[in-house]
Every structure is written in C-alpha cells, then in structure tokens.
Design an enzyme around this catalytic site. Structure first.
Site, PDB file in Angstrom:
ATOM      1  N   THR A 338       0.809  -1.209   0.000  1.00 51.81           N
ATOM      2  CA  THR A 338       0.000   0.000   0.000  1.00 51.81           C
ATOM      3  C   THR A 338       0.851   1.272   0.000  1.00 51.81           C
ATOM      4  O   THR A 338       2.067   1.224   0.165  1.00 51.81           O
ATOM      5  CB  THR A 338      -0.948   0.011   1.211  1.00 51.81           C
ATOM      6  OG1 THR A 338      -0.195  -0.257   2.403  1.00 51.81           O
ATOM      7  CG2 THR A 338      -2.017  -1.047   1.065  1.00 51.81           C
ATOM      8  N   ASP A 339       0.175   2.421  -0.156  1.00 51.66           N
ATOM      9  CA  ASP A 339       0.847   3.725  -0.235  1.00 51.66           C
ATOM     10  C   ASP A 339       0.808   4.460   1.103  1.00 51.66           C
ATOM     11  O   ASP A 339       0.801   5.688   1.140  1.00 51.66           O
ATOM     12  CB  ASP A 339       0.171   4.602  -1.296  1.00 51.66           C
ATOM     13  CG  ASP A 339       0.112   3.918  -2.646  1.00 51.66           C
ATOM     14  OD1 ASP A 339       1.131   3.363  -3.064  1.00 51.66           O
ATOM     15  OD2 ASP A 339      -0.964   3.906  -3.277  1.00 51.66           O
ATOM     16  N   SER A 364       1.073   8.809   5.003  1.00 49.47           N
ATOM     17  CA  SER A 364       0.538   8.759   3.640  1.00 49.47           C
ATOM     18  C   SER A 364       1.686   9.056   2.692  1.00 49.47           C
ATOM     19  O   SER A 364       2.283  10.131   2.762  1.00 49.47           O
ATOM     20  CB  SER A 364      -0.587   9.778   3.451  1.00 49.47           C
ATOM     21  OG  SER A 364      -0.960   9.840   2.090  1.00 49.47           O
ATOM     22  N   ARG A 365       2.007   8.110   1.819  1.00 46.22           N
ATOM     23  CA  ARG A 365       3.140   8.307   0.916  1.00 46.22           C
ATOM     24  C   ARG A 365       2.792   9.220  -0.248  1.00 46.22           C
ATOM     25  O   ARG A 365       3.657   9.553  -1.058  1.00 46.22           O
ATOM     26  CB  ARG A 365       3.654   6.952   0.421  1.00 46.22           C
ATOM     27  CG  ARG A 365       4.178   6.089   1.556  1.00 46.22           C
ATOM     28  CD  ARG A 365       4.882   4.830   1.098  1.00 46.22           C
ATOM     29  NE  ARG A 365       5.271   4.040   2.251  1.00 46.22           N
ATOM     30  CZ  ARG A 365       4.641   2.956   2.678  1.00 46.22           C
ATOM     31  NH1 ARG A 365       3.576   2.533   2.026  1.00 46.22           N
ATOM     32  NH2 ARG A 365       5.051   2.292   3.728  1.00 46.22           N
ATOM     33  N   VAL A 366       1.523   9.595  -0.368  1.00 50.32           N
ATOM     34  CA  VAL A 366       1.128  10.609  -1.352  1.00 50.32           C
ATOM     35  C   VAL A 366       1.228  11.990  -0.727  1.00 50.32           C
ATOM     36  O   VAL A 366       1.629  12.953  -1.360  1.00 50.32           O
ATOM     37  CB  VAL A 366      -0.295  10.324  -1.871  1.00 50.32           C
ATOM     38  CG1 VAL A 366      -0.783  11.445  -2.769  1.00 50.32           C
ATOM     39  CG2 VAL A 366      -0.317   9.005  -2.627  1.00 50.32           C
TER      40      VAL A 366
END
Length: 502
Positions: A338-339, A364-366
C-alpha cells in the site's frame, strides 16, 4: 433433367450447411475426492484456470489447481449435494460478476447475486473477477483528495483518489468506523463506494447496511457480502468481485472507493482453501503466494490518465493486528503493497481519543499532493507540532520542573488533541476543518479551557455557517488561502471569541 439435379444438389448442400446436431459434445470429469468445499476432479483436460465448472446437481465451482492428472476446484455455495463420482463439466467461462449502475444501492454476494430482497439485478455487463492491473503508462499522479470528513486524517494523513491506504489496528479500535465515515462523507459527491465485508457476522454486516441507510449513504454504495457463515471460496472471491465492480466505474471515467473489511480474514480463507487443495504450506501455514494474493488485488487501484478516461479506484484495505503487532506476516505484506497506513492504537482508543490515530506510525506516501491548497497551508505544521507534543509529554510525566515554553507546548498539544477528536458518523466539511485547525495551530485556543474546547468548536462552526457563509465558500473552493482570506478568518475567530457564546 439436368436442371432438376442441380436444384436437388443445391438444396442438399444448403441443408448440410445449416445442419445443427441435436447432441452437444462437452468435456466431462468425475469427482474423485470431496471435503470442506473442495473437489478433486479427474478429467477436464482443457479446463482453464479460474474457469467455472458445473456439477451435475446444478452447483458451480471454480477450477484453481490444474495438475497433470486432476483438477482442484472450489465449490461455490452448498456443497452437501456433491458426492464422489458426481459428473462435472467445463463451461468455458471465466468466473465473472455483473457490473454497472444497476448494482448501486444493492447488497450482493460474492457472485453478484442480490441478498436484499429488492428483485433481480438487471446488469448489462459482466467482468472477470481477476484481471491484470493497469500499467504505468495509462496511470497518472494522484493529486485529488478523497475527503474522509475526519480531521485527524484529512489534515495529517491525506488520502488521494487512486491511492491505496491501509487501515490497520487491533480489533474494536474503530477501523470500520473510519471506513463508514468516509462512505457517508461522499453523500454529496460523485464517488461510488463499494464496501466488501469478508468473514464478518451477518448481524454486524446488517448493522453496517442499516447505518449507511440511516445516513443516506446507500444511494451511492454497493455492499458485497461474504459472511463468516459463507464457505471459504466465497470469502476468497469477494474482494476480487468488488474490485471488478469498482474497475467498471473507473474505466468509464468515474471515481470509485472500495473498502476491504478485512483482508486478514481473506488471508485466512485462502490459507484454508490452499491447505485443502494440498498446496505446500509456508510460514504460519500460509501458502507461498500469499503476498501475490493481495498484491494482485490492491495493484488494481489506480488513477487513470486523461487519455484513458481520467477515472480512479481508491482502495482502503483493513488489516486486523494481534496486540498491536505490525511486524506479523500478513500486516507487513500489505504494508509493503500500500501507499501508506492509518494505524489505530488501542491505548489511544481506551483513553478517549477517537479516532485513535497514532500520528507517529501513520503515514501517507502521497502526502500533500492529495490535499487542497487551503488544507495544506493550515495543517502543514500540525503533524510536527503533535509529534513534538507527544515527545515532551512522555518526558514531562516524570514530574520534572518545566519552563514556560515547554508548558505552553504541552497546553497547545492538549487542545490540538481535543480538536482532533470527532464523534462517529459525523464527518466534517473541508472548510470547517480548515477553520478549526487554523484556529488551534495559530494559538487562538490557547486561552480556552481544555474541557471547553469541544463546546468552543461546535459554537464556532455554527457561527461561521450563520455569519460567514461567503468566507466558508471561499475556503471550500480549494484555491488556497491568500492573505485577504487568512485575514478574514482571523477576524472571524476574534469576533467569535468576543461574543463568548461558548
């Protein structure tokens, strides 16, 4: 005479060409072994992987193991009528589910069949439950947010359309509540939501459906059910079926949100099937392809490029941990796919911090790419402030003498924590989140008693809605907060505090 013979020959040729034999040929196999919804079949040499097979009593199954001398199939539905020696035939059809607008607002099983007594589903299309994920070329960067309506998430752990954000934590820490709040918050939007219940009690699933109906959220939601009382094969298929329904929305240019609740039980069901199919067990008795089980599911979430419709499929998988152990086999697998993850902590939950989001272990990698400009401006320092507060609070509990700056930092951290608390099923609009987070991070709540923070917030939101609607519309537009808007918000906060209505 010759002319008559030509006519006869032409008529015979036409009859031969149009002849349809009354007998159909089909490959037929025989059940060799049977147990717990798994059948081992002799024959069927041309059967395909994931092909639907039909038993002579009308029950269907799916071919999974293609071996040299036999086929291992999972039986969908009631397998008590299948016996050793039962004949099986291949259908030539890969397992598929109905898709499209006809399913919105319905409760269906893992095969897309209705469970809600609202009549048949008149879907125009079907899609295979398994397919290859979209490639890098047809995707584009995630840049538009999915507003959950939860301050603790939208401010610090933003979720973007097309992202895969894991919700992880022990049982009874509010994982499903976050998912339901997110669905409810899409009421006025354009997003189709799919809630996949895997291995849950039917009473719990009924409660979820009732909650969505009470808050007007079933009008844009599909509920896919594979309960604890359903066979393991249906629990295994359910997430893929829900994903196929979401992909139909994505590939027609729409936005879809899918929640897998939860993938821990999905892994258990797959382990059960694999052991019964005599696949070699590995760590914790899971089969060797347990990582691929979830990666091929979650990789199908994507934000498509404009040339390919511009749709998106956002995935919120849920994983249940045991005593907060994030390093277990399945949790680490899904974390790596997951991101980012939203980690819910039991200690925070029991201390009254709800949602019980652990800011240090959640990510959150975004990140800010999935936030509006206004939210990014007001919440940029929130995460750092909270992390510093927790570090100082851990030190201060030993009773050391603290200087004024440290005491002020602790006081503001307490008020920030109070602001981030939120009741269940009450998602908050973006503009109200921005306003209250701006107020607490800029020190406007420093003189408000901690036990009055929630009352201050409720009265402040009412004041803004009644007296500053133009300001709220400006913030909600997502165009950022220029100096004049920021000044107007500061004046609104000061005017409200002078009223003293809280």
């Amino acid at each position: 005479m010759a002319l008559g013979a030509d006519r006869i020959a032409a008529a015979l040729k036409q009859q031969i060409a149009s002849f349809q034999p009354a007998i159909r040929t089909a490959e037929v196999g025989t059940v060799l072994e049977l147990g717990d919804g798994i059948a081992r079949i002799a024959g069927l040499p041309s059967v395909m992987a994931n092909e639907i097979v039909e038993f002579e009593n009308g029950v269907f199954g799916v071919a999974l193991n293609l071996e040299a001398r036999s086929v291992g199939a999972i039986i969908l539905g009631d397998y008590t009528g299948v016996r050793e020696g039962t004949l099986v035939r291949g259908t030539g059809q890969i397992v598929s589910v109905p898709v499209g607008k006809a399913l919105v607002g319905r409760v269906v099983n893992a095969l897309g069949q209705p469970l809600d007594d609202k009549g048949p589903i008149l879907a125009e299309r079907t899609r295979p439950v398994e397919r290859i994920a979209p490639g890098v070329i047809v995707r584009e960067a995630v840049d538009k947010p999915v507003q959950t309506g939860l301050k603790a998430i939208d401010t610090m752990i933003p979720i973007g359309r097309g992202q895969r954000e894991l919700i992880i934590g022990d049982r009874q820490t509010g994982k499903t509540a976050i998912a339901l709040d997110t669905i409810i918050n899409q009421r006025q939007g354009d997003m189709v939501c799919i809630y996949v219940a895997i291995g849950q009690k039917l009473s719990s699933i009924a409660q979820v459906v009732t909650t969505l109906q009470q808050h007007g959220a079933m009008d844009h939601t599909i509920v896919v059910v594979a309960s604890a009382s359903d066979p393991a094969p249906l629990q295994y298929l359910a997430p893929y079926a829900g994903c196929a329904m979401g992909e139909e929305v994505m590939e027609t240019g729409g936005d879809a949100l899918i929640i897998y609740d939860d993938l821990s039980k999905h892994a258990w069901a797959y382990r059960q099937i694999s052991l019964l199919l005599r696949r070699p067990p590995g760590r914790e008795a899971y089969p060797g392809d347990i990582f691929y089980l979830h990666s091929r599911l979650l990789e199908r979430a994507a934000k498509m490029s404009t040339e390919h419709g511009g749709g998106s499929l956002t995935a919120l998988p849920i994983i249940e941990t045991q005593l907060g152990d994030l390093t277990a086999y399945v949790p680490t697998n899904v974390i790596s796919i997951t991101d980012g993850q939203i980690y819910l902590e039991s200690d925070l939950f029991y201390a009254g911090t709800r949602p019980a989001v652990n800011v240090g272990l959640s990510v959150s990698r975004v990140g800010g790419s999935a936030q509006t400009k206004a939210m990014k401006q007001c919440a940029g320092r929130l995460r750092l402030d909270l992390a510093q507060y927790h570090a100082v609070a851990a030190f201060a509990q030993f009773g050391s003498d603290l200087d004024k700056a440290t005491r002020d930092q602790l006081d503001r951290g307490l008020r920030t924590t109070e602001v981030l608390k939120q009741p269940q099923y009450v998602p908050m609009a973006l503009e109200h989140q921005v306003a209250i987070v701006y107020a607490v991070t800029h020190g406007y709540l420093d003189d408000v008693p901690v036990d009055r923070v929630s009352a201050f917030e409720a009265a402040f939101h009412r004041y803004l809605a009644d007296h500053k609607p133009e300001l709220m519309r400006t913030i909600a537009s997502g165009q950022g907060m220029p100096p004049e808007t920021e000044t107007a918000l500061q004046q609104a906060i000061q005017e409200f505090k002078q009223l003293g209505t809280f």
